[in-house]
Design a protein around this motif. Sequence first.
Motif, PDB file in Angstrom:
ATOM      1  N   LEU A  23       0.824  -1.200   0.000  1.00 51.11           N
ATOM      2  CA  LEU A  23       0.000   0.000   0.000  1.00 51.11           C
ATOM      3  C   LEU A  23       0.867   1.263   0.000  1.00 51.11           C
ATOM      4  O   LEU A  23       0.562   2.235  -0.690  1.00 51.11           O
ATOM      5  CB  LEU A  23      -0.942   0.001   1.207  1.00 51.11           C
ATOM      6  CG  LEU A  23      -2.031  -1.072   1.161  1.00 51.11           C
ATOM      7  CD1 LEU A  23      -2.700  -1.213   2.510  1.00 51.11           C
ATOM      8  CD2 LEU A  23      -3.039  -0.770   0.070  1.00 51.11           C
ATOM      9  N   GLN A  24       1.961   1.231   0.738  1.00 48.08           N
ATOM     10  CA  GLN A  24       2.827   2.407   0.818  1.00 48.08           C
ATOM     11  C   GLN A  24       3.685   2.577  -0.432  1.00 48.08           C
ATOM     12  O   GLN A  24       4.229   3.647  -0.644  1.00 48.08           O
ATOM     13  CB  GLN A  24       3.648   2.373   2.100  1.00 48.08           C
ATOM     14  CG  GLN A  24       2.757   2.627   3.305  1.00 48.08           C
ATOM     15  CD  GLN A  24       3.466   2.582   4.632  1.00 48.08           C
ATOM     16  OE1 GLN A  24       4.499   1.946   4.769  1.00 48.08           O
ATOM     17  NE2 GLN A  24       2.899   3.238   5.620  1.00 48.08           N
ATOM     18  N   GLN A  25       3.771   1.566  -1.267  1.00 50.19           N
ATOM     19  CA  GLN A  25       4.415   1.746  -2.568  1.00 50.19           C
ATOM     20  C   GLN A  25       3.501   2.543  -3.491  1.00 50.19           C
ATOM     21  O   GLN A  25       3.976   3.311  -4.318  1.00 50.19           O
ATOM     22  CB  GLN A  25       4.769   0.400  -3.198  1.00 50.19           C
ATOM     23  CG  GLN A  25       5.973  -0.247  -2.561  1.00 50.19           C
ATOM     24  CD  GLN A  25       6.329  -1.575  -3.205  1.00 50.19           C
ATOM     25  OE1 GLN A  25       5.585  -2.125  -4.007  1.00 50.19           O
ATOM     26  NE2 GLN A  25       7.487  -2.092  -2.850  1.00 50.19           N
ATOM     27  N   VAL A  26       2.203   2.361  -3.337  1.00 47.12           N
ATOM     28  CA  VAL A  26       1.233   3.129  -4.120  1.00 47.12           C
ATOM     29  C   VAL A  26       1.183   4.567  -3.607  1.00 47.12           C
ATOM     30  O   VAL A  26       1.161   5.512  -4.379  1.00 47.12           O
ATOM     31  CB  VAL A  26      -0.167   2.480  -4.052  1.00 47.12           C
ATOM     32  CG1 VAL A  26      -1.212   3.357  -4.738  1.00 47.12           C
ATOM     33  CG2 VAL A  26      -0.141   1.098  -4.675  1.00 47.12           C
ATOM     34  N   ASP A  27       1.152   4.713  -2.279  1.00 43.04           N
ATOM     35  CA  ASP A  27       1.103   6.032  -1.638  1.00 43.04           C
ATOM     36  C   ASP A  27       2.017   6.012  -0.418  1.00 43.04           C
ATOM     37  O   ASP A  27       1.630   5.505   0.636  1.00 43.04           O
ATOM     38  CB  ASP A  27      -0.327   6.378  -1.219  1.00 43.04           C
ATOM     39  CG  ASP A  27      -0.425   7.701  -0.475  1.00 43.04           C
ATOM     40  OD1 ASP A  27       0.595   8.415  -0.366  1.00 43.04           O
ATOM     41  OD2 ASP A  27      -1.530   8.024  -0.004  1.00 43.04           O
ATOM     42  N   PRO A  28       3.237   6.545  -0.548  1.00 41.81           N
ATOM     43  CA  PRO A  28       4.189   6.523   0.566  1.00 41.81           C
ATOM     44  C   PRO A  28       3.677   7.196   1.836  1.00 41.81           C
ATOM     45  O   PRO A  28       4.147   6.894   2.932  1.00 41.81           O
ATOM     46  CB  PRO A  28       5.407   7.268   0.014  1.00 41.81           C
ATOM     47  CG  PRO A  28       5.301   7.106  -1.465  1.00 41.81           C
ATOM     48  CD  PRO A  28       3.826   7.112  -1.756  1.00 41.81           C
ATOM     49  N   GLN A  29       2.701   8.076   1.715  1.00 47.97           N
ATOM     50  CA  GLN A  29       2.155   8.773   2.876  1.00 47.97           C
ATOM     51  C   GLN A  29       0.946   8.060   3.481  1.00 47.97           C
ATOM     52  O   GLN A  29       0.360   8.552   4.445  1.00 47.97           O
ATOM     53  CB  GLN A  29       1.753  10.205   2.486  1.00 47.97           C
ATOM     54  CG  GLN A  29       2.887  11.032   1.912  1.00 47.97           C
ATOM     55  CD  GLN A  29       4.076  11.118   2.857  1.00 47.97           C
ATOM     56  OE1 GLN A  29       3.914  11.357   4.033  1.00 47.97           O
ATOM     57  NE2 GLN A  29       5.274  10.903   2.332  1.00 47.97           N
TER      58      GLN A  29
END
Length: 68
Positions: A23-29
């Motif tokens: 998930l954090q690869q899609v959105d690091p934040q």
Amino acid sequence: MQYMFQVQGMTCAHCERAVTQALQQVDPQASVQIDRAQGKVEVQSSASRDALAAAISEEGYTVAPAVQ
């Protein structure tokens, strides 16, 4: 946006890390909270629901229809 996913197949802490990292690869934040026992993944993210669901699926987990 806040999203809730019902995810099947998470059985251990490694599964939780794999889903969180995907998930954090899609959105690091992205903020990710997982309840493995309930199979629930809560995500606060600016990414689209479809992109987040695809990231979970690509890790080999089944994303069921949305839960609220």
